[in-house]
Design an enzyme around this catalytic site. Structure first.
Site, short mmCIF file in Angstrom:
data_model
loop_
_atom_site.label_atom_id
_atom_site.label_comp_id
_atom_site.label_asym_id
_atom_site.label_seq_id
_atom_site.Cartn_x
_atom_site.Cartn_y
_atom_site.Cartn_z
N ASP A 472 0.83 -1.21 0.00
CA ASP A 472 0.00 0.00 0.00
C ASP A 472 0.87 1.27 0.00
OD1 ASP A 472 -2.34 1.46 0.14
OD2 ASP A 472 -3.12 0.44 1.90
N ASP A 542 -10.67 2.11 -3.34
CA ASP A 542 -11.19 1.87 -2.00
C ASP A 542 -12.71 1.89 -1.99
OD1 ASP A 542 -8.93 1.39 -0.60
OD2 ASP A 542 -8.74 3.38 0.28
#
Ligand code: DGJ
Length: 727
Positions: A472, A542
């Site tokens: 990430d 997301d």
């Protein structure tokens, strides 16, 4: 042979299976572009017309002016007033950048780009290296052109070496520049933001400079490096398209300029903002690779060729092999990671047909929220009392795979690492550092930091049976400078940072060989060809709401294939519509690589049974999704009832064998509209639809199937057509 040189006319001809690209060396000095388009016998060469107020380089029977010519690699400072590909501050302090042609070589395969991801050559790829020399500055510039004949793609990059004693400085670096005649084009690009990536935009070109870029230190959610120029009126199936992309994950600039003569220049590269590169004696700079593609058959063919290129030349070769259906902990647990809960998840996941448990953020250091702990890469012993290895083995004993989340490029001010090494952050001397998500960025320009990260992750993960890593990156770069670089190299930090990131990625790929990497940057914040070369798939967004995903996935399909698009079904909630919403989420997620994020322990038996059925069907069709050709039918960007429709077709031999059709609808269609949707099935063949059992002829599918838009909100229809003998 795909690349040829005609010595008499000083003409280079680069071919792919369907396109040709031609330029000439004019006056023995200047590379001038002549043609890029369909491969035909006698292409019409572009010829510039001299205009007054244009400084000229020589005059024989006519003027030669870089201000008017179609330049192959436009240089700053000698009268080409359009956007420039290269600006070099030379030994006398000015930026008059003058390189002249000095030779070439043609070779099979490709030249590698040190330190940077690049496309793997096709079996028939060839590379032209064009050498140019600036004697005054003792510098050699090499332009690289690699042809990928099957995908109809040509890539470009350059290197510049300083062979003199005095330092020079590159102040603008574009990997590719292309001049086209006329400007009857629309510029297509993908803009967005966190939770809403890859929104498609199409605008006609105007006189002047129009550009998209990232200054964020990442390719970003806000603008994707992909752009296309579509001839006005071109659509999914018809019309000329020129498409471009960059194999790079940092700042970029895509410039399009319509000049005084109404011609168009496109330039793709790192650009000039936040960028500089000082070259001392014998130092060399390599630009990232940019790619370009031409098709006369519209946006659909453009995307299919781009997809084939990503699958065949960008993604790691194992890309099409089995990909796990994951259950990721993030949406269910956030930072509340609890070993026993996860083991219970695993038992239930196994029963649902899920392959892997991915432990997301929150498993390490003092990471109980997003305000602390990044940089402290040791397992939290309260959360995993007997350690990570023991936990991973328990997961494996249950017959599941094990995946884990990391964010190696970041550091929280509230961390042991920051307290020990505040100078390991990116920063500008004497300046306050701005936080984002309460975190700072580690200085990956500093080899000591990269070394520390390699040793730390080897120390914690060696011996743990890890199958998958989710990498990430949750903030953009501000106050970009490096305490490890001297003052006259501070503007190199953004690019050197990327080189550090790529080195760390390569370490993970080699040291943890066989471990699959999923890239993520708060979703699709680094959804670019370089990250696709280093990881198997990317967490697309997301935002897992299917109505947003319809658009995000459709937009990203312009340039990127389903095989890189990670799509999770998240919790549909507990309303009376739960099963319908679960179905809509699943059918939307079938646009890419399937996974789940929800607390399945809290879901009803009915939901869990349904997940098992969903995964069974996915297993039947995943090959079509991962490797099939995509055809878009209805764009969610162009209709008010918010419908997205497309299909994936998989050929066996010469004809289409299996087709997975999808019709997704966000809003109820009050009028119950009937859509006639044409599917490019094989003539003379028959297809059985899996759910209804109905048999269709290829001709019937080609002339169109009727789809009734649903009278319900948020619903999806899927059809699977398979070749059958029976009429
Ligand atoms: C952002 C990612 O996109 C999410 O999936 C999750 O991994 C969080 N970061 C964790 O902090």
């Amino acid at each position: 042979m795909y690349i040829d040189f005609d010595r008499k006319n000083m003409r280079f001809m680069l071919n792919t299976d369907n396109t040709a690209y031609i330029f000439e060396i004019v006056g023995g000095k200047f590379p001038v572009h002549r043609y890029y388009g369909k491969k035909i016998d006698r292409p019409e060469f572009m010829k510039a017309k001299y205009h007054s107020f244009s400084p000229y380089q020589f005059c024989t029977d006519t003027y030669f002016s870089v201000a008017d010519e179609f330049m192959e690699f436009p240089l700053f400072g000698s009268g080409d007033f359009r956007c420039t590909a290269l600006k070099l501050r030379g030994i006398n302090g000015d930026c008059c950048t003058q390189f002249i042609y000095s030779g070439y070589s043609i070779k099979n395969g490709r030249t590698e780009i040190p330190g940077m991801p690049f496309a793997r050559p096709e079996k028939n790829s060839e590379t032209l290296e064009l050498y140019m020399r600036d004697e005054l500055n003792s510098c050699t510039l090499t332009l690289y052109y690699t042809v990928f004949p099957e995908c109809d793609i040509i890539s470009r990059s350059f290197s510049l070496i300083n062979e003199g004693k005095t330092a020079v400085k590159i102040e603008k670096a574009m990997s590719l520049s292309l001049d086209l005649a006329g400007h009857e084009f629309d510029l297509i690009s993908l803009h967005g933001k966190h939770m809403m990536e890859c929104m498609m935009q199409r605008t006609p070109l105007f006189y002047g400079n129009q550009s998209i870029m990232s200054r964020r230190g990442a390719s970003s959610h806000q603008f994707n490096p992909f752009i296309a120029l579509a001839l006005s009126g071109a659509d999914e199936e018809h019309g000329d398209i020129y498409a471009f992309n960059l194999v790079y994950s940092g700042n970029f600039l895509d410039e399009v300029e319509v000049d005084h003569a109404g011609n168009t220049r496109v330039a793709i590269g790192i650009g000039s903002e936040n960028f500089g590169m000082r070259l001392e004696e014998n130092e060399e700079f390599f630009s990232p690779e940019a790619i370009m593609l031409y098709t006369e058959n519209g946006l659909g063919e453009m995307s299919r060729k781009m997809h084939a290129f990503v699958r065949g030349c960008i993604s790691p070769p194992e890309i099409c092999q089995n990909r796990p259906v994951v259950l990721n902990t993030w949406e269910a647990c956030h930072f509340k990671i609890d070993e026993q809960l996860l083991l219970d998840f695993a038992d239930e996941a196994k029963k649902c047909g899920i392959d892997m448990i991915v432990v997301d953020d929150g498993w390490f250091g003092e990471r109980c929220d997003d305000r602390r702990g990044l940089g402290d890469w040791y397992v939290n012993s309260e959360k995993f009392p007997s350690g990570l290895r023991d936990f991973a083995e328990k997961i494996k004993d249950k017959g599941l795979k094990f995946g884990i989340w990391i964010e190696p490029e970041m550091i929280s001010p509230d961390s042991g690492l920051y307290r020990a090494h505040p100078e390991w952050c990116l920063g500008c001397t004497g300046r306050e550092l701005s936080l984002s998500r309460s975190q700072l960025v580690l200085d990956l320009c500093n080899p000591e930091v990269v070394k520390y990260l390699k040793e730390t992750f080897a120390g914690i993960f060696d011996g743990v049976p890890i199958d998958y890593i989710k990498w990430d990156f949750n903030r953009h770069l501000s106050e970009v400078g490096s305490y490890a670089l001297p003052y006259d190299r501070q503007d190199e930090a953004t690019h050197r940072y990327m080189l550090g990131v790529y080195e760390l990625y390569r370490f993970f790929i080699n040291h943890f060989a066989g471990v699959m990497i999923e890239n993520c940057s708060g979703g699709g914040g680094r959804y670019d060809l370089a990250m696709m070369a280093l990881s198997s798939q990317i967490w697309t967004s997301d935002n897992t709401s299917p109505s947003a995903r319809m658009k995000i996935q459709y937009g990203s399909s312009l340039a990127y294939p389903a095989s890189v698009m990670s799509c999770h079904v998240s919790d549909p909630g507990n309303s009376e519509n739960e099963m319908r919403l679960l179905d809509f989420r699943y059918k939307t997620a079938l646009g890419g690589i399937l996974g789940y994020e929800m607390n399945i322990l809290k879901k009803s038996v009915q939901v869990r049974k349904e997940i098992l059925e969903q995964i069974k069907f996915y297993r039947m069709v995943e090959d079509i999704i991962k490797t099939g050709d995509m055809y878009r039918l209805i764009s969610p960007f162009e209709n008010t009832s918010e419908i997205s429709s497309y299909y994936y077709a998989k050929s066996g031999g010469s004809r289409t064998e299996r087709i997975l059709f999808s019709f997704l609808q966000r809003n109820r269609d009050e009028k119950k509209t009937l859509y006639l949707l044409r599917i490019a099935a094989a003539d003379g063949a028959y297809y059985r639809e899996y759910f209804s059992g109905k048999v269709y002829s290829g001709e019937e599918l080609r002339s169109g199937i009727c789809i009734n838009a649903s009278a319900e909100d948020a619903s999806g229809q899927i059809m699977l057509f398979e070749l059958t003998d029976k009429a």
